[in-house]
Design a protein around this motif. Structure first.
Motif: not given
Length: 117
Positions: A44-47, A97-98
Motif C-alpha cells: 500500500n501507499a504507506n510501504s 501516494p494515498r
C-alpha cells in the motif's frame, strides 16, 4: 644417493607435479547458467517503494539461487556469484501516494558464470 642423482630426482618430481597441476587447471571451462524467480506481496501507499523493493529483491534472490543450483547440480560446477546479472520487472512498478494498495508481482531472470572441471 649422490648429489647428482638426488638433484635429478628432485627435478623430475618438480616436473611431474607441475605437469599435473597444469593439467587440472587446463581442463576447467566456463559455461553460462540461468535461473528465474518470482515474488509477490500486497503493498500500500504507506510501504510503497520499500515494499516493491523487497518483492524485487526476493525475486532476484530466487533467480540467483536457481542459477546457482543449475551450475552445481546440472554441471557439477562452481557458481561464480560475482558474475551474476539480473533482468527484473515488477507490476505495478510504482504506487502513487494515498493508494489503497494492490498486489505487486516481480519476475526476475538471472545468469552467471559456472566453472566446470
Amino acid at each position: 644417493m649422490s648429489k647428482k642423482s638426488w638433484s635429478q630426482t628432485l627435478a623430475l618430481m618438480i616436473t611431474f607435479v607441475s605437469t599435473f597441476i597444469l593439467s587440472l587447471t587446463a581442463e576447467a571451462r566456463m559455461v553460462r547458467v540461468s535461473g528465474s524467480g518470482a515474488g509477490s506481496s500486497y503493498c500500500n501507499a504507506n510501504s510503497g517503494s520499500y515494499c516493491i523493493d523487497s518483492v524485487k529483491r526476493r525475486a532476484e534472490q530466487d533467480a540467483g539461487y536457481a542459477a546457482e543450483r543449475s551450475c552445481e547440480f546440472t554441471y557439477r560446477g562452481r557458481a561464480l556469484r560475482y558474475t551474476t546479472s539480473y533482468s527484473t520487472s515488477c507490476n505495478p512498478s510504482y504506487l502513487p501516494p494515498r493508494h489503497d494498495g494492490t498486489w505487486v508481482r516481480c519476475n526476475s531472470n538471472s545468469s552467471m558464470q559456472c566453472e566446470v572441471q
